[in-house]
Design a protein around this motif. Structure first.
Motif, PDB file in Angstrom:
ATOM      1  N   ARG A 109     -37.259 -22.257 -21.313  1.00  0.00           N
ATOM      2  CA  ARG A 109     -36.513 -22.478 -20.066  1.00  0.00           C
ATOM      3  C   ARG A 109     -35.096 -21.911 -20.182  1.00  0.00           C
ATOM      4  O   ARG A 109     -34.546 -21.388 -19.207  1.00  0.00           O
ATOM      5  CB  ARG A 109     -36.480 -23.974 -19.733  1.00  0.00           C
ATOM      6  CG  ARG A 109     -37.841 -24.539 -19.356  1.00  0.00           C
ATOM      7  CD  ARG A 109     -37.750 -25.930 -18.766  1.00  0.00           C
ATOM      8  NE  ARG A 109     -37.376 -26.955 -19.720  1.00  0.00           N
ATOM      9  CZ  ARG A 109     -38.230 -27.606 -20.495  1.00  0.00           C
ATOM     10  NH1 ARG A 109     -39.524 -27.307 -20.471  1.00  0.00           N
ATOM     11  NH2 ARG A 109     -37.820 -28.557 -21.318  1.00  0.00           N
ATOM     12  N   PHE A 110     -34.500 -22.024 -21.368  1.00  0.00           N
ATOM     13  CA  PHE A 110     -33.195 -21.402 -21.586  1.00  0.00           C
ATOM     14  C   PHE A 110     -33.295 -19.894 -21.391  1.00  0.00           C
ATOM     15  O   PHE A 110     -32.449 -19.286 -20.726  1.00  0.00           O
ATOM     16  CB  PHE A 110     -32.700 -21.727 -22.996  1.00  0.00           C
ATOM     17  CG  PHE A 110     -31.383 -21.097 -23.346  1.00  0.00           C
ATOM     18  CD1 PHE A 110     -30.189 -21.718 -23.024  1.00  0.00           C
ATOM     19  CD2 PHE A 110     -31.331 -19.866 -24.003  1.00  0.00           C
ATOM     20  CE1 PHE A 110     -28.971 -21.130 -23.337  1.00  0.00           C
ATOM     21  CE2 PHE A 110     -30.123 -19.277 -24.324  1.00  0.00           C
ATOM     22  CZ  PHE A 110     -28.943 -19.909 -23.995  1.00  0.00           C
ATOM     23  N   ALA A 111     -34.326 -19.279 -21.952  1.00  0.00           N
ATOM     24  CA  ALA A 111     -34.500 -17.837 -21.800  1.00  0.00           C
ATOM     25  C   ALA A 111     -34.671 -17.465 -20.331  1.00  0.00           C
ATOM     26  O   ALA A 111     -34.116 -16.454 -19.858  1.00  0.00           O
ATOM     27  CB  ALA A 111     -35.703 -17.369 -22.615  1.00  0.00           C
ATOM     28  N   SER A 112     -35.402 -18.262 -19.579  1.00  0.00           N
ATOM     29  CA  SER A 112     -35.572 -17.983 -18.149  1.00  0.00           C
ATOM     30  C   SER A 112     -34.255 -18.087 -17.400  1.00  0.00           C
ATOM     31  O   SER A 112     -33.981 -17.297 -16.487  1.00  0.00           O
ATOM     32  CB  SER A 112     -36.596 -18.954 -17.544  1.00  0.00           C
ATOM     33  OG  SER A 112     -37.886 -18.725 -18.065  1.00  0.00           O
ATOM     34  N   ALA A 113     -33.427 -19.055 -17.792  1.00  0.00           N
ATOM     35  CA  ALA A 113     -32.111 -19.197 -17.155  1.00  0.00           C
ATOM     36  C   ALA A 113     -31.242 -17.986 -17.464  1.00  0.00           C
ATOM     37  O   ALA A 113     -30.485 -17.501 -16.604  1.00  0.00           O
ATOM     38  CB  ALA A 113     -31.434 -20.483 -17.619  1.00  0.00           C
ATOM     39  N   VAL A 114     -31.335 -17.458 -18.695  1.00  0.00           N
ATOM     40  CA  VAL A 114     -30.588 -16.249 -19.037  1.00  0.00           C
ATOM     41  C   VAL A 114     -31.070 -15.072 -18.203  1.00  0.00           C
ATOM     42  O   VAL A 114     -30.263 -14.280 -17.690  1.00  0.00           O
ATOM     43  CB  VAL A 114     -30.694 -15.955 -20.552  1.00  0.00           C
ATOM     44  CG1 VAL A 114     -30.100 -14.586 -20.878  1.00  0.00           C
ATOM     45  CG2 VAL A 114     -29.983 -17.044 -21.349  1.00  0.00           C
ATOM     46  N   ARG A 115     -32.372 -14.931 -18.066  1.00  0.00           N
ATOM     47  CA  ARG A 115     -32.917 -13.852 -17.224  1.00  0.00           C
ATOM     48  C   ARG A 115     -32.391 -13.968 -15.796  1.00  0.00           C
ATOM     49  O   ARG A 115     -32.023 -12.956 -15.178  1.00  0.00           O
ATOM     50  CB  ARG A 115     -34.452 -13.896 -17.227  1.00  0.00           C
ATOM     51  CG  ARG A 115     -35.101 -13.339 -18.482  1.00  0.00           C
ATOM     52  CD  ARG A 115     -36.621 -13.401 -18.366  1.00  0.00           C
ATOM     53  NE  ARG A 115     -37.087 -12.597 -17.252  1.00  0.00           N
ATOM     54  CZ  ARG A 115     -37.541 -11.347 -17.354  1.00  0.00           C
ATOM     55  NH1 ARG A 115     -37.586 -10.766 -18.541  1.00  0.00           N
ATOM     56  NH2 ARG A 115     -37.977 -10.700 -16.295  1.00  0.00           N
ATOM     57  N   ALA A 116     -32.362 -15.172 -15.265  1.00  0.00           N
ATOM     58  CA  ALA A 116     -31.852 -15.362 -13.900  1.00  0.00           C
ATOM     59  C   ALA A 116     -30.388 -14.984 -13.801  1.00  0.00           C
ATOM     60  O   ALA A 116     -29.949 -14.373 -12.812  1.00  0.00           O
ATOM     61  CB  ALA A 116     -32.082 -16.806 -13.466  1.00  0.00           C
ATOM     62  N   ALA A 117     -29.588 -15.340 -14.822  1.00  0.00           N
ATOM     63  CA  ALA A 117     -28.171 -14.985 -14.814  1.00  0.00           C
ATOM     64  C   ALA A 117     -27.995 -13.474 -14.872  1.00  0.00           C
ATOM     65  O   ALA A 117     -27.114 -12.899 -14.192  1.00  0.00           O
ATOM     66  CB  ALA A 117     -27.467 -15.650 -15.989  1.00  0.00           C
ATOM     67  N   LEU A 118     -28.815 -12.795 -15.652  1.00  0.00           N
ATOM     68  CA  LEU A 118     -28.735 -11.338 -15.724  1.00  0.00           C
ATOM     69  C   LEU A 118     -29.124 -10.707 -14.392  1.00  0.00           C
ATOM     70  O   LEU A 118     -28.498  -9.751 -13.927  1.00  0.00           O
ATOM     71  CB  LEU A 118     -29.659 -10.819 -16.835  1.00  0.00           C
ATOM     72  CG  LEU A 118     -29.166 -11.062 -18.260  1.00  0.00           C
ATOM     73  CD1 LEU A 118     -30.300 -10.849 -19.255  1.00  0.00           C
ATOM     74  CD2 LEU A 118     -27.991 -10.154 -18.586  1.00  0.00           C
ATOM     75  N   ALA A 119     -30.154 -11.246 -13.748  1.00  0.00           N
ATOM     76  CA  ALA A 119     -30.597 -10.705 -12.468  1.00  0.00           C
ATOM     77  C   ALA A 119     -29.544 -10.884 -11.382  1.00  0.00           C
ATOM     78  O   ALA A 119     -29.431 -10.067 -10.465  1.00  0.00           O
ATOM     79  CB  ALA A 119     -31.902 -11.375 -12.049  1.00  0.00           C
ATOM     80  N   ALA A 120     -28.756 -11.953 -11.492  1.00  0.00           N
ATOM     81  CA  ALA A 120     -27.746 -12.246 -10.474  1.00  0.00           C
ATOM     82  C   ALA A 120     -26.462 -11.462 -10.695  1.00  0.00           C
ATOM     83  O   ALA A 120     -25.589 -11.418  -9.815  1.00  0.00           O
ATOM     84  CB  ALA A 120     -27.442 -13.737 -10.448  1.00  0.00           C
ATOM     85  N   SER A 121     -26.313 -10.859 -11.876  1.00  0.00           N
ATOM     86  CA  SER A 121     -25.038 -10.183 -12.190  1.00  0.00           C
ATOM     87  C   SER A 121     -25.014  -8.750 -11.697  1.00  0.00           C
ATOM     88  O   SER A 121     -26.040  -8.190 -11.311  1.00  0.00           O
ATOM     89  CB  SER A 121     -24.811 -10.215 -13.704  1.00  0.00           C
ATOM     90  OG  SER A 121     -25.835  -9.498 -14.368  1.00  0.00           O
TER      91      SER A 121
END
Length: 293
Positions: A281-293
């Motif tokens: 879930r942490f990795a998914s949150a990182v992916r989401a942060a990268l997608a939003a940047s």
């Protein structure tokens, strides 16, 4: 998520690959298609400025170098959580900001350098702690009549130019501990209990208890989410803009939840006490942060 994203996990020189709880995060992130590595935040050879995302994780030497640390935070183009959050959250006077906005917080008085000890709670143990500090360093618990020791401790903290928090000790912690609720990308992930960190002055042999995973009841969940929403709104953010958060909640004598700390900068996320999916879930949150940047 951008192709071939590169993430740096910021640590400190003393623990360059963090601790056993999350040392394997680069491997977990690799499984999600993200190249990641650890680097101490003050390492001049680390290319923080060109990383797609820098995640504050175990920068646990910041209390002794806070000004330098915050300058570094300001210099990082893509930082999670953001530099403004780090500036606000690394000084525990943020509790007063949340209390002013209606968050039920453990009652807190601020004593600035040069001001005398104030303890408006009669007949109860109380805690003195520096406003800038990690874990329980610099914090001390005193019995209600133990004023000489408290005055001496206050003087020592003031000598370091620290604002000091004084709080009534919540005795429910001795029985129930503190419940730490972890959120990833604004969504609840898991929780764990931390045993009392400050010994009872009347029982010097007591000390920190064990940690273990727990499923918190709805009242604690609501209190944690309310605190997160208030903090995010205070900074013009949404809760989802916070890559991670750890919300430490205790109960008062009537059983009502009180916020003890809201950790948005470098908290241990208790993966060792969570279900196996927490790191994913942490990795998914990182992916989401990268997608939003």
């Amino acid at each position: 998520m951008r192709p071939a994203a590169r993430v740096l996990l910021a640590s400190c020189a003393e623990l360059p690959r963090s601790n056993a709880d999350d040392t394997d995060l680069p491997d977990v992130l690799a499984e999600a298609g993200i190249t990641a590595s650890w680097a101490p935040w003050d390492d001049p050879a680390a290319s923080f400025g060109t990383a797609d995302l820098v995640v504050l994780r175990s920068t646990w030497d910041y209390p002794w170098r806070r000004k330098e640390f915050l300058t570094w935070c300001d210099s990082v183009p893509a930082l999670a959580n953001p530099a403004g959050i780090a500036r606000w959250n690394t000084d525990k006077t943020y509790l007063a900001d949340l209390a002013e906005r209606g968050v039920p917080v453990v009652p807190t008085e601020l004593i600035h350098p040069g001001e005398p000890l104030r303890s408006p709670w009669q007949g109860v143990d109380f805690v003195l702690k520096p406003s800038v500090g990690a874990s329980s360093r610099g914090a001390a618990r005193f019995a209600s009549g133990e004023l000489d020791g408290a005055v001496a401790h206050l003087a020592g903290l003031h000598a370091d130019d620290q604002v000091v928090l004084v709080q009534p000790y919540q005795r429910t912690v001795d029985r129930d501990g503190e419940t730490a609720l972890v959120f990833l990308g604004g969504t609840y992930s898991h929780a764990f209990v931390k045993g009392a960190m400050l010994p009872d002055p009347a029982a010097p042999g007591t000390g920190p208890g064990e940690r273990f995973g727990v499923e918190p009841d709805p009242a604690l969940r609501r209190a944690a989410e309310d605190a997160m929403d208030t903090a995010a709104a205070l900074h013009g953010l949404r809760r989802a803009d916070l890559l991670y958060a750890r919300v430490d909640v205790v109960r008062d004598e009537d059983g009502s939840p009180l916020l003890l700390e809201l950790e948005l900068t470098e908290p241990s996320l208790g993966f060792g006490h969570a279900d196996p999916g927490a790191k994913a879930r942490f990795a998914s949150a990182v992916r989401a942060a990268l997608a939003a940047s």
